[in-house]
Design a protein around this motif. Structure first.
Motif, PDB file in Angstrom:
ATOM      1  N   SER A  47       0.848  -1.192   0.000  1.00 13.38           N
ATOM      2  CA  SER A  47       0.000   0.000   0.000  1.00 13.38           C
ATOM      3  C   SER A  47       0.878   1.234   0.000  1.00 13.38           C
ATOM      4  O   SER A  47       2.006   1.214   0.516  1.00 13.38           O
ATOM      5  N   GLU A  48       0.366   2.309  -0.576  1.00 18.37           N
ATOM      6  CA  GLU A  48       1.048   3.596  -0.576  1.00 18.37           C
ATOM      7  C   GLU A  48       0.051   4.650  -0.122  1.00 18.37           C
ATOM      8  O   GLU A  48      -1.014   4.805  -0.714  1.00 18.37           O
ATOM      9  N   GLY A  49       0.408   5.340   0.981  1.00 13.52           N
ATOM     10  CA  GLY A  49      -0.505   6.346   1.509  1.00 13.52           C
ATOM     11  C   GLY A  49      -1.490   5.806   2.514  1.00 13.52           C
ATOM     12  O   GLY A  49      -2.509   6.444   2.802  1.00 13.52           O
ATOM     13  N   PHE A  50      -1.204   4.628   3.085  1.00 12.99           N
ATOM     14  CA  PHE A  50      -2.084   4.045   4.105  1.00 12.99           C
ATOM     15  C   PHE A  50      -1.222   3.263   5.081  1.00 12.99           C
ATOM     16  O   PHE A  50      -0.580   2.277   4.695  1.00 12.99           O
ATOM     17  N   SER A  51      -1.156   3.711   6.338  1.00 10.38           N
ATOM     18  CA  SER A  51      -0.294   3.086   7.344  1.00 10.38           C
ATOM     19  C   SER A  51      -1.080   2.822   8.622  1.00 10.38           C
ATOM     20  O   SER A  51      -0.921   3.523   9.631  1.00 10.38           O
ATOM     21  N   PRO A  52      -1.959   1.831   8.619  1.00  5.41           N
ATOM     22  CA  PRO A  52      -2.771   1.538   9.811  1.00  5.41           C
ATOM     23  C   PRO A  52      -1.911   0.999  10.942  1.00  5.41           C
ATOM     24  O   PRO A  52      -0.904   0.330  10.723  1.00  5.41           O
ATOM     25  N   GLU A  53      -2.333   1.279  12.152  1.00  9.69           N
ATOM     26  CA  GLU A  53      -1.586   0.816  13.317  1.00  9.69           C
ATOM     27  C   GLU A  53      -1.976  -0.598  13.735  1.00  9.69           C
ATOM     28  O   GLU A  53      -1.167  -1.313  14.334  1.00  9.69           O
ATOM     29  N   GLU A  54      -3.207  -0.990  13.446  1.00 11.44           N
ATOM     30  CA  GLU A  54      -3.693  -2.299  13.877  1.00 11.44           C
ATOM     31  C   GLU A  54      -4.421  -3.001  12.736  1.00 11.44           C
ATOM     32  O   GLU A  54      -4.926  -2.344  11.809  1.00 11.44           O
ATOM     33  N   GLN A  55      -4.503  -4.312  12.836  1.00 17.82           N
ATOM     34  CA  GLN A  55      -5.223  -5.095  11.838  1.00 17.82           C
ATOM     35  C   GLN A  55      -6.690  -4.698  11.811  1.00 17.82           C
ATOM     36  O   GLN A  55      -7.311  -4.620  10.749  1.00 17.82           O
ATOM     37  N   GLU A  56      -7.242  -4.413  12.976  1.00 16.63           N
ATOM     38  CA  GLU A  56      -8.637  -4.001  13.041  1.00 16.63           C
ATOM     39  C   GLU A  56      -8.852  -2.693  12.279  1.00 16.63           C
ATOM     40  O   GLU A  56      -9.903  -2.488  11.664  1.00 16.63           O
ATOM     41  N   ASP A  57      -7.840  -1.788  12.294  1.00 16.18           N
ATOM     42  CA  ASP A  57      -7.933  -0.545  11.520  1.00 16.18           C
ATOM     43  C   ASP A  57      -8.006  -0.839  10.027  1.00 16.18           C
ATOM     44  O   ASP A  57      -8.696  -0.140   9.277  1.00 16.18           O
ATOM     45  N   VAL A  58      -7.273  -1.869   9.606  1.00 14.31           N
ATOM     46  CA  VAL A  58      -7.300  -2.280   8.195  1.00 14.31           C
ATOM     47  C   VAL A  58      -8.727  -2.606   7.783  1.00 14.31           C
ATOM     48  O   VAL A  58      -9.228  -2.139   6.753  1.00 14.31           O
ATOM     49  N   TYR A  59      -9.407  -3.392   8.621  1.00 11.63           N
ATOM     50  CA  TYR A  59     -10.750  -3.841   8.268  1.00 11.63           C
ATOM     51  C   TYR A  59     -11.755  -2.685   8.295  1.00 11.63           C
ATOM     52  O   TYR A  59     -12.647  -2.619   7.452  1.00 11.63           O
ATOM     53  N   GLN A  60     -11.605  -1.795   9.243  1.00 11.03           N
ATOM     54  CA  GLN A  60     -12.501  -0.644   9.283  1.00 11.03           C
ATOM     55  C   GLN A  60     -12.335   0.210   8.039  1.00 11.03           C
ATOM     56  O   GLN A  60     -13.322   0.701   7.465  1.00 11.03           O
ATOM     57  N   ALA A  61     -11.095   0.389   7.593  1.00 14.41           N
ATOM     58  CA  ALA A  61     -10.850   1.166   6.387  1.00 14.41           C
ATOM     59  C   ALA A  61     -11.424   0.469   5.151  1.00 14.41           C
ATOM     60  O   ALA A  61     -12.065   1.110   4.304  1.00 14.41           O
ATOM     61  N   LEU A  62     -11.212  -0.837   5.050  1.00  8.39           N
ATOM     62  CA  LEU A  62     -11.727  -1.573   3.890  1.00  8.39           C
ATOM     63  C   LEU A  62     -13.244  -1.446   3.793  1.00  8.39           C
ATOM     64  O   LEU A  62     -13.793  -1.227   2.711  1.00  8.39           O
ATOM     65  N   VAL A  63     -13.917  -1.579   4.929  1.00  8.11           N
ATOM     66  CA  VAL A  63     -15.376  -1.450   4.941  1.00  8.11           C
ATOM     67  C   VAL A  63     -15.789  -0.050   4.495  1.00  8.11           C
ATOM     68  O   VAL A  63     -16.723   0.122   3.707  1.00  8.11           O
ATOM     69  N   SER A  64     -15.074   0.974   4.985  1.00  6.56           N
ATOM     70  CA  SER A  64     -15.437   2.348   4.632  1.00  6.56           C
ATOM     71  C   SER A  64     -15.226   2.630   3.144  1.00  6.56           C
ATOM     72  O   SER A  64     -15.873   3.502   2.575  1.00  6.56           O
ATOM     73  N   TRP A  65     -14.306   1.896   2.513  1.00  5.43           N
ATOM     74  CA  TRP A  65     -14.070   2.063   1.079  1.00  5.43           C
ATOM     75  C   TRP A  65     -15.029   1.234   0.221  1.00  5.43           C
ATOM     76  O   TRP A  65     -14.979   1.293  -1.005  1.00  5.43           O
ATOM     77  N   GLY A  66     -15.878   0.412   0.869  1.00  5.98           N
ATOM     78  CA  GLY A  66     -16.860  -0.373   0.137  1.00  5.98           C
ATOM     79  C   GLY A  66     -16.468  -1.805  -0.115  1.00  5.98           C
ATOM     80  O   GLY A  66     -17.121  -2.506  -0.893  1.00  5.98           O
ATOM     81  N   LEU A  67     -15.409  -2.269   0.552  1.00  5.34           N
ATOM     82  CA  LEU A  67     -14.959  -3.656   0.392  1.00  5.34           C
ATOM     83  C   LEU A  67     -15.534  -4.521   1.514  1.00  5.34           C
ATOM     84  O   LEU A  67     -15.635  -4.080   2.659  1.00  5.34           O
ATOM     85  N   PRO A  68     -15.941  -5.751   1.203  1.00  4.75           N
ATOM     86  CA  PRO A  68     -16.572  -6.602   2.222  1.00  4.75           C
ATOM     87  C   PRO A  68     -15.555  -7.225   3.176  1.00  4.75           C
ATOM     88  O   PRO A  68     -14.506  -7.699   2.757  1.00  4.75           O
ATOM     89  N   VAL A  69     -15.879  -7.204   4.445  1.00  4.15           N
ATOM     90  CA  VAL A  69     -15.067  -7.826   5.485  1.00  4.15           C
ATOM     91  C   VAL A  69     -15.959  -8.782   6.261  1.00  4.15           C
ATOM     92  O   VAL A  69     -17.161  -8.555   6.409  1.00  4.15           O
ATOM     93  N   SER A  70     -15.391  -9.843   6.769  1.00  3.45           N
ATOM     94  CA  SER A  70     -16.178 -10.865   7.460  1.00  3.45           C
ATOM     95  C   SER A  70     -16.890 -10.307   8.681  1.00  3.45           C
ATOM     96  O   SER A  70     -16.287  -9.608   9.498  1.00  3.45           O
ATOM     97  N   PRO A  71     -18.186 -10.635   8.844  1.00  8.95           N
ATOM     98  CA  PRO A  71     -18.905 -10.213  10.059  1.00  8.95           C
ATOM     99  C   PRO A  71     -18.530 -11.047  11.271  1.00  8.95           C
ATOM    100  O   PRO A  71     -18.962 -10.756  12.388  1.00  8.95           O
TER     101      PRO A  71
END
Length: 693
Positions: free
Chosen positions: A243-267
């Motif tokens: 990734s370029e321009g995205f440096s999350p601190e935690e794995q959970e942050d990764v999933y929150q960002a993916l969801v906000s961008w419209g990508l599906p994450v496991s419930p």
């Protein structure tokens, strides 16, 4: 040591080395062959068999490190793309690593001790096909298969027709869209869609898929995007690559960002803060693995901190900061020896598979349901096939499909019978368009009567412990019972001709005395249980409770119109029609009259009933409670006028959570539904919603 002895010793050691090298060569070749079949073609062995093969190679290399060459299969990821593939090869911006596996709690605890962390993320291990998505400036520019982890096949056009995969990332997000985003995910076919996908494939002249994973893999590698779209493929994201321009601190942050961008994450993802909590999640999903919308064979555990992930690093094939706990296999292969049929309590004829006995999910299995003749055709199984079967806990196992490539021409199709195997009556669907065929001899068919007696004797109905399958068949075959209308009139004299309920000298035995005692006690019960005991098609506990509560007596239910009954919560027109039609049959009316004459409850006893404080309220209970079993919690809700739902939706008013609540709690939080712990649940039951304010 003499020169001769020295030469003998050297020759012996050389022979051992040669034997070890041959064993390694054989295992390595088998691992590579089966890995290629798994990723690029059709697997010949189960996942569990491959895991055992791979583990054998690993253990051989650990015992003899000189065998562990740099290009060993134990250091490889995935499998190279097929030679002559119609898809172009593309290089991943960063390697798509695999995962190391553990297979029991002791191994998992060892891993957790070696990889301590403040927080872990637990995720379901989806049994699908890995996919790598590349977004540049928020636009999907490439999708590829895993391949060998470095180079995969370009499947961009196929990915574009999967509805879960956005062509552009949403900019309406608290996280800025990165210049480059490499997303890892899993493509799968939902369990509920699998039969329909197989049916479509067979109509087009293709062979049925053995399981959803094979169906997803075969679908994603088609050149016809319209055909790919018809396969109902889904996708869930489970990580990042470059990734370029995205440096999350935690794995959970990764999933929150993916969801906000419209990508599906496991419930089903859950963050936990201890090793013990990880073990709890693994145990929970061991009991609920078939609650997920997709096939899953384990739980993935990841260190949540991205900084810790970087510190731990990777081996040549897997991250050190993640591991997969794999459950014992529930899916195995065996030979389908025959297809026979059974007769249920409502006359439904159910085909079932008779198989070569095989161990699955911890027990020996030799029979599995095939549901109805339509399902037999949809699954495409032939007698003599090698078949894939799955067993979920204590549930009767199910045949998923045939391994069609193993056929040798000796297989034969199943011919559905025209006559009832129990009584010889001609079979037919009850109504035009019904998938199920039934025996219309409802009163006298021994198989139906026996099933009805077993059903009404069950714990959830009359709870007549002494009336099991053996006793029911004995009462029927010896002519002691014409049908269940005579059940509550049984006497010691009647039982004297029974072989189950008498002693060798002819007197009534302990089981017979117990049966008569239980029958006396069973007469005084809830009206809804009596309604269930009548074996009216479609009428289960939920509808029976609602009808008993609304009408108060069997006579009032019988006299109610279809339209009126259909308005009852949890009933509807289909159940209402089924009840009305049942009461039109003369011997059914006689059954009710005889039970009433014998003293069986026919009116609702509302003395001492709880106040209806939950009328119009829907409650979901999830996880383990201290003061309630699942059934008693449901009973407590329903008895107060509420609806005890099994799933969380926007219509849910409250979600009661206990230990190991899981995905339902997560969904409730996402929907903003009010969540109650057990002590607040007691208040809700006593005072209703007003008591919580």
């Amino acid at each position: 040591m003499s020169g001769v002895e020295d030469r003998i010793s050297r020759v012996s050691q050389e022979q051992k080395d040669t034997d070890l090298r041959r064993e390694w060569d054989h295992l390595a070749a088998e691992v590579r062959r089966h890995r290629d079949l798994y990723y690029n073609q059709e697997p010949e062995i189960s996942d569990a068999e491959f895991d055992a093969l791979f583990l054998g190679l690993q253990q051989l290399e650990e015992s003899h490190p000189e065998l562990a060459v740099p290009d060993s299969p134990t250091a490889e990821i995935g499998a190279p793309a097929r030679a002559g593939s119609s898809f172009a090869n593309v290089e991943h911006p960063s390697a798509m690593l695999s995962l190391d596996n553990v297979f029991d709690e002791a191994e998992l605890r060892d891993w957790l001790a070696k990889v301590p962390a403040q927080r872990y993320v637990t995720e379901l291990k989806i049994d699908g096909l890995s996919i790598n998505l590349i977004y540049r400036e928020g636009k999907l520019v490439q999708a590829a298969t895993r391949g060998d982890g470095h180079v995969g096949e370009d499947i961009t056009e196929n990915a574009r027709v999967i509805e879960d995969i956005p062509h552009r990332l949403s900019v309406d997000s608290p996280f800025p869209v990165p210049e480059l985003l490499e997303v890892r995910g899993e493509v799968f076919i939902a369990v509920e869609d699998f039969s329909a996908v197989n049916e479509l494939r067979q109509k087009a002249g293709g062979k049925p898929f053995a399981n959803p994973r094979n169906a997803a893999a075969g679908s994603l590698r088609q050149k016809d995007t319209a055909a790919v779209k018809a396969r109902r493929l889904r996708m869930i994201c489970h990580g990042l690559g470059a990734s370029e321009g995205f440096s999350p601190e935690e794995q959970e942050d990764v999933y929150q960002a993916l969801v906000s961008w419209g990508l599906p994450v496991s419930p089903y993802n859950q963050v936990v803060d201890s090793a013990d909590a990880v073990i709890e999640r693994v145990r929970y999903w061991a009991d609920h693995r078939h609650d997920a919308l997709h096939e899953m064979d384990g739980v993935v555990i990841k260190v949540d901190s991205r900084a810790a992930q970087r510190t731990l690093g990777n081996t040549s094939r897997a991250p050190r900061w993640a591991v997969a706990f794999k459950y014992p296999p529930e899916e195995v292969r065996t030979t389908l020896l025959d297809i026979q049929v059974g007769v249920g309590r409502t006359g439904r004829i159910t085909p079932f598979a008779v198989m070569k006995p095989v161990q699955v999910a911890g027990s020996l299995v030799e029979k599995a349901t095939l549901h109805n003749q339509t399902e037999v055709r949809r699954k495409g199984v032939l007698i003599g096939d090698e078949v894939v079967i799955r067993k979920a806990g204590e549930v009767i196992p199910e045949v998923l499909g045939p391994v069609a490539d193993k056929r040798d021409g000796s297989e034969r199709p199943f011919v559905f019978p025209t006559l009832c195997p129990s009584c010889g009556t001609r079979l037919a669907p009850q109504k035009a368009g019904d998938a199920d065929w039934r025996c219309p001899n409802t009163r006298s068919c021994p198989a139906q009567l026996s099933s009805r007696l077993e059903s009404l004797a069950g714990r959830g109905v009359f709870d007549i412990e002494a009336l099991g399958s053996k006793g029911a068949l004995d009462l029927i075959r010896r002519g002691i019972l014409k049908d269940e209308s005579e059940l509550f009139d049984l006497t010691e004299d009647d039982l004297s001709s029974s072989s189950v309920y008498t002693t060798s000298r002819g007197g009534i035995n302990a089981a017979g005395k117990k049966l008569l005692d239980h029958l006396r006690k069973a007469k005084t019960t809830d009206l809804w249980r009596v309604l269930v005991a009548l074996s009216i098609r479609h009428v289960g506990p939920t509808a029976a409770r609602a009808l008993a509560q609304r009408y108060g007596s069997m006579s009032a239910i019988r006299e109610a119109t279809v339209a009126d009954m259909a308005e009852t919560e949890g009933v509807g027109e289909t159940i209402a029609k089924s009840i009305a039609e049942w009461f039109e049959v003369e011997w059914h009316q006689e059954l009710v009259r005889r039970w009433e004459h014998a003293g069986v409850t026919m009116t609702e006893d509302r003395t001492g009933a709880p106040a209806q404080v939950l009328e119009g309220i829907t409650v979901v209970v999830t996880g383990s409670l201290d003061d309630f079993s699942r059934d008693s919690a449901k009973e407590a809700i329903i008895s107060r006028g509420g609806k005890a739902a099994g799933s969380v939706s926007k219509k849910t008013d409250f979600v009661v959570v206990g230990a190991n609540a899981g995905a339902k709690e997560t969904k409730a939080r996402d929907l903003g539904i009010r969540i109650l712990r057990e002590e607040r649940f007691h208040i809700l039951l006593d005072q209703g919603p007003a008591g919580l304010d």
